[in-house]
Structures are given as structure tokens and as C-alpha cells.
Design a protein around this motif. Sequence first.
Motif, mmCIF file in Angstrom:
data_model
loop_
_atom_site.group_PDB
_atom_site.id
_atom_site.type_symbol
_atom_site.label_atom_id
_atom_site.label_comp_id
_atom_site.label_asym_id
_atom_site.label_seq_id
_atom_site.Cartn_x
_atom_site.Cartn_y
_atom_site.Cartn_z
ATOM 1 N N TYR A 60 23.286 41.396 38.610
ATOM 2 C CA TYR A 60 24.200 40.388 39.164
ATOM 3 C C TYR A 60 23.989 39.003 38.538
ATOM 4 C CZ TYR A 60 24.339 44.074 42.718
ATOM 5 O OH TYR A 60 24.418 45.285 43.368
ATOM 6 N N ASP B 225 22.083 44.660 28.451
ATOM 7 C CA ASP B 225 22.478 46.061 28.453
ATOM 8 C C ASP B 225 24.008 46.126 28.444
ATOM 9 O OD1 ASP B 225 23.123 48.718 29.137
ATOM 10 O OD2 ASP B 225 21.261 48.949 30.259
ATOM 11 N N PRO B 226 24.610 46.795 27.465
ATOM 12 C CA PRO B 226 26.080 46.814 27.370
ATOM 13 C C PRO B 226 26.756 47.790 28.334
ATOM 14 C CG PRO B 226 25.129 48.103 25.598
ATOM 15 C CD PRO B 226 23.963 47.491 26.346
ATOM 16 N N SER B 227 25.978 48.563 29.077
ATOM 17 C CA SER B 227 26.608 49.542 29.961
ATOM 18 C C SER B 227 27.233 48.866 31.175
ATOM 19 C CB SER B 227 25.579 50.589 30.409
ATOM 20 O OG SER B 227 24.508 49.980 31.087
ATOM 21 N N HIS B 228 28.147 49.565 31.811
ATOM 22 C CA HIS B 228 28.851 49.035 32.970
ATOM 23 C C HIS B 228 28.088 49.346 34.254
ATOM 24 C CE1 HIS B 228 32.537 47.932 30.873
ATOM 25 N NE2 HIS B 228 32.454 49.078 30.211
ATOM 26 N N THR B 229 28.287 48.512 35.246
ATOM 27 C CA THR B 229 27.821 48.804 36.598
ATOM 28 C C THR B 229 29.040 49.236 37.406
ATOM 29 O OG1 THR B 229 26.079 47.140 36.470
ATOM 30 C CG2 THR B 229 26.698 47.874 38.668
ATOM 31 N N TYR B 230 28.958 50.407 37.977
ATOM 32 C CA TYR B 230 30.065 50.920 38.776
ATOM 33 C C TYR B 230 29.754 50.729 40.257
ATOM 34 C CZ TYR B 230 31.635 53.051 34.464
ATOM 35 O OH TYR B 230 32.057 53.257 33.171
ATOM 36 N N ARG B 231 30.770 50.403 41.028
ATOM 37 C CA ARG B 231 30.590 50.178 42.470
ATOM 38 C C ARG B 231 31.368 51.207 43.260
ATOM 39 N NH1 ARG B 231 30.232 44.336 45.074
ATOM 40 N NH2 ARG B 231 28.263 44.628 43.959
ATOM 41 N N SER C 22 22.039 50.130 45.894
ATOM 42 C CA SER C 22 22.228 50.568 44.510
ATOM 43 C C SER C 22 21.432 51.839 44.243
ATOM 44 C CB SER C 22 21.829 49.465 43.510
ATOM 45 O OG SER C 22 20.520 48.993 43.748
ATOM 46 N N ASP D 262 26.021 50.410 44.174
ATOM 47 C CA ASP D 262 26.217 50.166 42.745
ATOM 48 C C ASP D 262 25.382 51.147 41.949
ATOM 49 O OD1 ASP D 262 27.981 48.129 43.122
ATOM 50 O OD2 ASP D 262 26.509 46.528 42.887
#
Length: 205
Positions: free
Chosen positions: A55, A73-79, A169, A205
Motif C-alpha cells: 500500500y 515488484d511489477p506484479s499486481h495486487t488483486y482484491r 491479505s 488482498d
Amino acid sequence: RILGEPHYLGEPLAEDASVDCGWGKLIFAHTFASNERLVAAIEEEQEGRRNLALYLRDPHVVVAMAPQKLFLDPSHTYRLSLAEYLPGRVLPAGFRIRRLRKRADADAIPRLLASCRMVSADSDFIWRHRKSRALTYFVAEDAATGRALGTVMGVDHAEAFGDPENGSSMWCLAVDPQAPQPGIGRALVAHIADHYSARGRAFMD
């Protein structure tokens, strides 16, 4: 209200919140009043561990403050919104999922994470935190032999730092690459989502 003091919907957040996960600290970046303090917290990483900041308001600014030590880190965080979530209807075939309850479970988790090339907490840390409200561990085990096949860990943000967003998370999802049963990872995700939904959390998350 103090300039720079972290707020959410007008309510002050806990200052400089983090939780020790054994493999490193999960740092809640939005609770830090300054990027300098956030960078200092990330840099407290111990040998063989990984501190993760989640965050971030200004991730590129933070990385630029210590470009030789930090990376984005280029990865996405999914919610997953648990307000509209329907409990998982994943029926395990040949395995069952339960909360960590035996010392053998704590010994198996580092093995499972290592099999997926992930940094792990040591088994003593995991065993000491088996009754934690902030950290929750689940294990998937072979229904016939009892052998641990997979694991997942969750962090309850409300328990960790009194999160006014009432979130959670998911971390450390790992399945033994040699496990013959299909669907173990999907079942673990559904199980921990059910867990936090039952606790009344707003999202995972």
C-alpha cells in the motif's frame, strides 16, 4: 490533524505498522508519515529474510531513495471483496484442509515453501504463532496418508494494526509440485477467503 500524519476517512491510523511473518516483515506503508521512515523500516531486513511494503502511496519515489537496495515488484495486487463474496464451493478430492495444529505441520510448511523456491519462516516461528490472531496458517493434507501437500498464510489487518478498512491479505500459497491431487491451490484460496469472510473482514488482498 498533524500534517503528514496517516489518516483514513479522517481517522488516524496506527503509526509505522508492520507484522513479523517470520520470512520478514509485512510493512503497511500507508501508516508511515514519511517516506524516509518507510525506507528505514524496509532496510531493517535481516539476512535471509524479505521485508515487503504494501500500500505505498509513492512507490517510485520510495525506490528512488535507495535504488541499489530496493526494487518495485511489477506484479499486481488483486482484491477480493468479501462483502459480496459467496463462500467457496470447492470440494477437495483426496485431500482435506485444516488449520495448523500439529508440530509436524509447522515442520512441513518450510518444506512446502522451499519446494516452490519461496522464502520461509522457520518451523519454530510458525509453531509459536499457531494461535496468533494476526497470522493464520492452513495446511492441505493427503486424506489417506496425512502428508502435507499445500499451505497458505493469511494476515488479519484488523488484528495486526487495527485497520479501519477492516481488511486482510493472503500470503505464502504453496503446493507440493509432486502432489497428485488437482485443485489444492484453488481450495486453499477458497478456504482462507471463507475464513476471513466469517470473521467479518471487508476484503482479502
